[in-house]
Design a protein around this motif. Structure first.
Motif, short mmCIF file in Angstrom:
data_model
loop_
_atom_site.label_atom_id
_atom_site.label_comp_id
_atom_site.label_asym_id
_atom_site.label_seq_id
_atom_site.Cartn_x
_atom_site.Cartn_y
_atom_site.Cartn_z
N GLN A 8 0.87 -1.23 -0.02
CA GLN A 8 0.01 -0.29 -0.26
C GLN A 8 0.93 1.26 0.10
O GLN A 8 0.57 2.22 -0.62
CB GLN A 8 -1.09 0.07 1.26
CG GLN A 8 -1.80 1.22 1.23
CD GLN A 8 -2.87 1.29 0.12
OE1 GLN A 8 -3.06 0.13 -0.39
NE2 GLN A 8 -3.42 2.00 -0.29
N GLU A 9 1.97 1.40 0.89
CA GLU A 9 2.85 2.50 0.74
C GLU A 9 3.53 2.65 -0.78
O GLU A 9 3.63 3.79 -1.03
CB GLU A 9 4.17 1.98 1.81
CG GLU A 9 4.99 3.19 1.83
CD GLU A 9 6.05 2.97 3.11
OE1 GLU A 9 7.20 2.91 2.59
OE2 GLU A 9 5.60 2.35 4.03
N ARG A 10 3.81 1.56 -1.24
CA ARG A 10 4.60 1.70 -2.53
C ARG A 10 3.50 2.12 -3.61
O ARG A 10 3.61 3.03 -4.65
CB ARG A 10 5.18 0.33 -3.15
CG ARG A 10 6.30 0.15 -2.48
CD ARG A 10 7.09 -0.88 -3.33
NE ARG A 10 8.44 -1.32 -2.70
CZ ARG A 10 9.27 -2.18 -3.01
NH1 ARG A 10 8.70 -3.05 -3.88
NH2 ARG A 10 10.43 -2.31 -2.62
N ARG A 11 2.01 1.66 -3.62
CA ARG A 11 0.94 2.15 -4.38
C ARG A 11 1.03 3.74 -4.09
O ARG A 11 0.84 4.54 -5.25
CB ARG A 11 -0.06 1.38 -4.30
CG ARG A 11 -0.09 0.14 -4.81
CD ARG A 11 -1.42 -0.73 -4.44
NE ARG A 11 -2.67 -0.17 -4.97
CZ ARG A 11 -3.17 -0.65 -6.22
NH1 ARG A 11 -2.45 -1.36 -6.75
NH2 ARG A 11 -4.38 -0.09 -6.51
N THR A 12 0.97 4.05 -2.94
CA THR A 12 0.85 5.31 -2.62
C THR A 12 1.77 6.37 -3.19
O THR A 12 1.80 7.39 -3.68
CB THR A 12 0.40 5.52 -1.13
OG1 THR A 12 -0.74 4.83 -0.78
CG2 THR A 12 0.12 7.25 -0.59
N LEU A 13 3.27 5.73 -3.01
CA LEU A 13 4.15 6.47 -3.39
C LEU A 13 4.12 6.81 -4.82
O LEU A 13 4.32 7.85 -5.37
CB LEU A 13 5.59 5.74 -3.20
CG LEU A 13 6.92 6.37 -4.00
CD1 LEU A 13 7.30 7.25 -3.03
CD2 LEU A 13 7.88 4.97 -3.77
N ARG A 33 6.52 5.62 -17.51
CA ARG A 33 7.97 6.09 -17.34
C ARG A 33 7.92 7.32 -16.56
O ARG A 33 8.82 7.26 -15.72
CB ARG A 33 8.30 6.24 -19.05
CG ARG A 33 9.81 6.58 -19.08
CD ARG A 33 10.07 6.59 -20.43
NE ARG A 33 9.48 7.49 -21.28
CZ ARG A 33 9.63 8.93 -21.31
NH1 ARG A 33 10.60 9.46 -20.70
NH2 ARG A 33 8.89 9.39 -22.42
N HIS A 34 6.94 8.20 -17.05
CA HIS A 34 7.14 9.50 -16.37
C HIS A 34 6.82 9.49 -14.76
O HIS A 34 7.37 10.02 -13.75
CB HIS A 34 6.25 10.74 -16.84
CG HIS A 34 6.60 11.22 -18.22
ND1 HIS A 34 5.92 10.84 -19.41
CD2 HIS A 34 7.78 12.02 -18.30
CE1 HIS A 34 6.42 11.52 -20.32
NE2 HIS A 34 7.50 12.25 -19.94
N VAL A 35 5.77 8.70 -14.37
CA VAL A 35 5.56 8.54 -13.06
C VAL A 35 6.71 7.77 -12.36
O VAL A 35 7.00 8.03 -11.10
CB VAL A 35 4.12 7.71 -12.93
CG1 VAL A 35 3.97 7.28 -11.50
CG2 VAL A 35 3.00 8.74 -13.66
N ALA A 36 7.27 6.69 -12.99
CA ALA A 36 8.35 5.91 -12.32
C ALA A 36 9.51 6.79 -12.02
O ALA A 36 10.14 6.98 -10.93
CB ALA A 36 8.67 4.63 -13.30
N ALA A 37 9.67 7.82 -12.94
CA ALA A 37 11.05 8.66 -12.81
C ALA A 37 10.70 9.74 -11.60
O ALA A 37 11.43 10.13 -10.80
CB ALA A 37 11.19 9.40 -14.08
N TYR A 49 2.34 -2.48 -10.03
CA TYR A 49 1.32 -2.21 -9.32
C TYR A 49 -0.01 -1.63 -9.87
O TYR A 49 -1.08 -1.72 -9.33
CB TYR A 49 1.65 -1.08 -8.14
CG TYR A 49 2.74 -1.78 -7.01
CD1 TYR A 49 1.99 -2.40 -6.03
CD2 TYR A 49 3.81 -1.60 -7.08
CE1 TYR A 49 2.92 -3.03 -5.10
CE2 TYR A 49 4.80 -2.14 -6.22
CZ TYR A 49 4.16 -2.90 -5.16
OH TYR A 49 5.06 -3.38 -4.27
N PHE A 50 0.45 -1.34 -11.00
CA PHE A 50 -0.77 -0.66 -11.94
C PHE A 50 -0.44 -1.26 -13.17
O PHE A 50 0.43 -0.84 -14.11
CB PHE A 50 -0.91 0.80 -12.08
CG PHE A 50 -0.98 1.39 -10.62
CD1 PHE A 50 -2.20 1.43 -9.91
CD2 PHE A 50 0.08 1.67 -9.79
CE1 PHE A 50 -2.19 1.87 -8.64
CE2 PHE A 50 -0.02 2.45 -8.75
CZ PHE A 50 -1.46 2.45 -7.93
#
Length: 193
Positions: A8-13, A33-37, A49-50
């Motif tokens: 849940q913490e990672r999904r929220t991050l 890609r943009h969200v990961a960066a 996660y998504f």
């Protein structure tokens, strides 16, 4: 011993990163890609996660909704027991409006998501139900003689004020003044406010 992962913490991050990208650059800039960066993680982790952009967007909207619910709950709690219906509605709507920098980012993401779902209705299955429940609640608080149409009008006013606040056409004072004027029409003089 393997490190324990808080999913849940990672999904929220990741959702927070998505919201920053959407608030700063617009929804069209949102990609895995943009969200990961922005989150400082790999694109593979984001995909873990998504699976799709729609899933990321739905989770981000859920985070925005949760933040809004927390703001409303905190604001209503400060009113104490048995506030007047007019004060209750004013407080609730004011808590949902993007009146300061903190709430503007959530407002930008919510607006971007609404635009996104306008062309992809399947991306927001609960949005219609949320709107129905909010309209019913507002109608239940309005004075007798005002029903769903007046509640829908107040909800539309809130959305319009949110747009004007985000676009810079209205200041917080102007938006609250417009809200008060509408509440005066529905409740009469602001004796309970």
């Amino acid at each position: 011993m393997p490190k324990k992962v808080d999913h849940q913490e990672r999904r929220t991050l990741i959702a927070d990163a998505l919201m920053r990208v959407a608030a700063d650059q617009g929804l069209e800039a949102v990609s895995l890609r943009h969200v990961a960066a922005e989150a400082g993680v790999s694109a593979g982790m984001v995909q873990h996660y998504f699976r799709t952009k729609d899933e990321m967007m739905a989770f981000a909207l859920a985070v925005v909704r949760e933040r809004g619910q927390i703001r409303v709950t905190e604001a209503l709690t400060r009113l104490g027991e048995n506030p007047s219906p007019r004060l209750l509605l004013r407080t609730m709507i004011a808590a949902l409006l993007p009146l300061d920098e903190r709430t503007r980012d959530d407002g930008r993401v919510a607006l971007a998501f609404l635009a996104y779902t306008a062309v992809r209705p399947a991306a927001a299955p609960g949005l219609r139900e949320d709107t129905r429940q909010l309209t019913e609640f507002i109608a239940s608080v309005l004075p007798d003689g005002h029903g769903d149409a007046a509640a829908a009008g107040l909800l539309a006013l809130m959305e319009g004020l949110g747009l004007y606040l985000l676009g810079g056409q209205y200041t917080a004072e102007q938006a609250l003044g417009a809200l008060d004027a509408q509440l005066d029409l529905l409740f009469g003089s602001p004796t309970g406010a």
